[in-house]
Design an enzyme around this catalytic site. Sequence first.
Site, PDB file in Angstrom:
ATOM      1  NE  ARG A 218      -4.313  -1.210   0.132  1.00  0.00           N
ATOM      2  CZ  ARG A 218      -4.560  -2.122  -0.815  1.00  0.00           C
ATOM      3  NH1 ARG A 218      -3.691  -2.355  -1.766  1.00  0.00           N
ATOM      4  NH2 ARG A 218      -5.696  -2.793  -0.818  1.00  0.00           N
ATOM      5  CG  HIS A 265      -3.177   0.138  -6.573  1.00  0.00           C
ATOM      6  ND1 HIS A 265      -3.372   0.683  -5.337  1.00  0.00           N
ATOM      7  CD2 HIS A 265      -3.496  -1.167  -6.436  1.00  0.00           C
ATOM      8  CE1 HIS A 265      -3.789  -0.235  -4.490  1.00  0.00           C
ATOM      9  NE2 HIS A 265      -3.866  -1.386  -5.140  1.00  0.00           N
TER      10      HIS A 265
END
Length: 302
Positions: A218, A265
């Site tokens: 993350r 991502h």
Amino acid sequence: MAVLFLSEPARGAVFERAFADALPDLPFHLGHAPDPAAVDYMVAWTPPADLSAYPNLRLIFSVGAGVDQFDLTALPPQVGVVRMLEPGIARQMVQMAVMAVLALHRDLPAYLDQARQGRWQARANRPAEATRIGVMGLGQLGQAVLDALAPFGFARAGWSRSPRSLPGVDCMTDLDAFLARTDILICLLPLTEQTRGILNDDLFARLPDGAHLVHLGRGAQLEPGALERALDAGLASAWLDVTNPEPLPADHPLWRDPRVIVTPHVASQTDAADGAAHVIAGIRADRAGRDAPGLIDRGRGY
Ligand code: NDP
Ligand code: OXD
């Protein structure tokens, strides 16, 4: 009893068909439940801030692998949170991690930079056996990535909170010792209060000179500015699938740093049909009095 689906409508339509086939007795609502008190199960990326209208809610299923987008402290204590575990997530993560490791091991950022300049210049190839991979996070994704890297011959280690045992992998809980032996660091940790900002100046300083980073966890695990400082101080290159901030602004220097490859991502994307199968399996388990696969420990945050 009912299910309320609160994510993208196209994905919801796939869930609706799967629920009609597999659990026809369970009312399935897209976007709005006529009787919120009848809702036992919710599927969402983030649930509504105020859940008081759903007094009988038992489980919230995340449509993604992570649950850090949930404010776990704000959820009623009796509500369980289930992460997405459809098998394609690990398969795609493995592809991304192997691609990134091989790219950094084989100097792809430098060759791309040379190519832009029309410069033909060989660099010395390093044997895989001399390159030490270290994976932070030995969960289902970290383990799958370490397995997939085995045939290349890299020396493999992993770091986790609790002791683990994996064939051919040096499983460590001592972060200093793990970092000191790691040439390519792969971050596959969940985002929690303990892992926020863990990729910071202090951590990068403990890697050997010329090490590389592959960040797949993350964005908020990366302290802003720390990667840029580490690259100036001896980190060789980085592959970032997640960034801080995310999305990375168009004028951010990391986009233009020849030592860094950024992907937006995309390491893993949840397949809607397989995601629905995972949620259906979880509801069946819950109705049978068992834990839904992927039920997280709310106290730990993952
Ligand atoms: P798991 O919950 O299966 O595993 C988490 C691992 O991290 C465990 O080994 C755990 O240790 C370890 N860990 C957690 N906290 C700490 C800590 N403070 N110190 C040391 N180790 C710690 O997670 P997954 O493997 O399924 O997924 C990991 C993350 O990958 C997800 O949470 C998500 O954020 C990210 N992800 C990113 C995607 C992308 O597209 N870039 C896609 C999918 C996921 P222990 O074994 O001791 O419990
Ligand atoms: C997820 C992700 O959590 O895409 O599913 O990162």
